[in-house]
Design a protein around this motif. Structure first.
Motif, PDB file in Angstrom:
ATOM      1  N   TYR A 131     -33.929 -19.690   1.426  1.00 22.85           N
ATOM      2  CA  TYR A 131     -33.743 -21.123   1.654  1.00 22.85           C
ATOM      3  C   TYR A 131     -35.055 -21.876   1.478  1.00 22.85           C
ATOM      4  O   TYR A 131     -35.107 -22.903   0.809  1.00 22.85           O
ATOM      5  N   LEU A 132     -36.124 -21.368   2.063  1.00 25.68           N
ATOM      6  CA  LEU A 132     -37.421 -22.022   1.924  1.00 25.68           C
ATOM      7  C   LEU A 132     -37.997 -21.836   0.524  1.00 25.68           C
ATOM      8  O   LEU A 132     -38.757 -22.670   0.052  1.00 25.68           O
ATOM      9  N   GLY A 133     -37.635 -20.740  -0.119  1.00 24.67           N
ATOM     10  CA  GLY A 133     -38.096 -20.504  -1.483  1.00 24.67           C
ATOM     11  C   GLY A 133     -37.577 -21.549  -2.453  1.00 24.67           C
ATOM     12  O   GLY A 133     -38.260 -21.925  -3.412  1.00 24.67           O
ATOM     13  N   GLN A 134     -36.374 -22.044  -2.215  1.00 23.82           N
ATOM     14  CA  GLN A 134     -35.828 -23.100  -3.068  1.00 23.82           C
ATOM     15  C   GLN A 134     -36.650 -24.382  -2.927  1.00 23.82           C
ATOM     16  O   GLN A 134     -36.931 -25.063  -3.908  1.00 23.82           O
ATOM     17  N   TYR A 135     -37.037 -24.704  -1.707  1.00 25.19           N
ATOM     18  CA  TYR A 135     -37.869 -25.882  -1.497  1.00 25.19           C
ATOM     19  C   TYR A 135     -39.265 -25.686  -2.069  1.00 25.19           C
ATOM     20  O   TYR A 135     -39.878 -26.627  -2.566  1.00 25.19           O
ATOM     21  N   ALA A 136     -39.750 -24.455  -2.006  1.00 26.39           N
ATOM     22  CA  ALA A 136     -41.079 -24.178  -2.564  1.00 26.39           C
ATOM     23  C   ALA A 136     -41.067 -24.368  -4.078  1.00 26.39           C
ATOM     24  O   ALA A 136     -41.999 -24.943  -4.644  1.00 26.39           O
ATOM     25  N   SER A 137     -40.009 -23.904  -4.745  1.00 22.68           N
ATOM     26  CA  SER A 137     -39.944 -24.088  -6.201  1.00 22.68           C
ATOM     27  C   SER A 137     -39.795 -25.567  -6.554  1.00 22.68           C
ATOM     28  O   SER A 137     -40.363 -26.036  -7.540  1.00 22.68           O
ATOM     29  N   LEU A 138     -39.043 -26.306  -5.743  1.00 25.57           N
ATOM     30  CA  LEU A 138     -38.924 -27.744  -5.977  1.00 25.57           C
ATOM     31  C   LEU A 138     -40.270 -28.440  -5.773  1.00 25.57           C
ATOM     32  O   LEU A 138     -40.673 -29.296  -6.571  1.00 25.57           O
ATOM     33  N   GLY A 139     -40.983 -28.071  -4.715  1.00 27.99           N
ATOM     34  CA  GLY A 139     -42.301 -28.648  -4.467  1.00 27.99           C
ATOM     35  C   GLY A 139     -43.281 -28.317  -5.577  1.00 27.99           C
ATOM     36  O   GLY A 139     -44.070 -29.169  -5.998  1.00 27.99           O
ATOM     37  N   LEU A 140     -43.243 -27.071  -6.066  1.00 31.31           N
ATOM     38  CA  LEU A 140     -44.113 -26.674  -7.172  1.00 31.31           C
ATOM     39  C   LEU A 140     -43.791 -27.477  -8.431  1.00 31.31           C
ATOM     40  O   LEU A 140     -44.697 -27.929  -9.134  1.00 31.31           O
TER      41      LEU A 140
END
Length: 123
Positions: A4-13
């Motif tokens: 779940y947090l990995g999806q936000y991390a890829s969006l932030g990147l």
């Protein structure tokens, strides 16, 4: 939780890379573009003809009305495509048909009003 947090991390990147690309592009333009202002470059230019007269020009309202009607029917077409997808699903046929009938009817009523008021005449 990690996925779940990995999806936000890829969006932030992706957002950081996009903002960085824009910043580098504007910076390169500022550094590499020649900047030699002169009176001729800073003067008003319109279609190769020197400006004559005042800056007041009256625009016809009918151009705006036609643009508004175009936008209205372009938005209608944007709503028609998803409606066509939902209309095909089982159980949605009658409900979506009635909803779209109301929507298109209101737009047709607006077009009829504009036509009756003489807005669509090009004179």
């Amino acid at each position: 939780m990690d996925g779940y947090l990995g999806q936000y991390a890829s969006l932030g990147l992706l957002l950081i890379v996009g903002v960085g690309f824009v910043a580098v592009s504007f910076g390169a333009n500022k550094v590499l573009a020649p900047y030699r202002p002169s009176a001729a470059k800073l003067s008003t230019y319109e279609c190769g003809v020197d400006p004559v007269g005042g800056d007041w020009a009256q625009a016809q309202i009918r151009y705006y009305v036609y643009a508004y009607l175009y936008v209205l029917f372009a938005v209608e077409s944007v709503f028609l495509f998803p409606w066509a997808v939902v209309f095909d699903r089982p159980g949605f046929g009658v409900v979506t048909l009635v909803e779209m009938g109301i929507f298109v009817g209101l737009l047709a009523l607006g077009l009829l009003y504009a036509w009756r008021k003489g807005v669509l005449r090009w004179t």
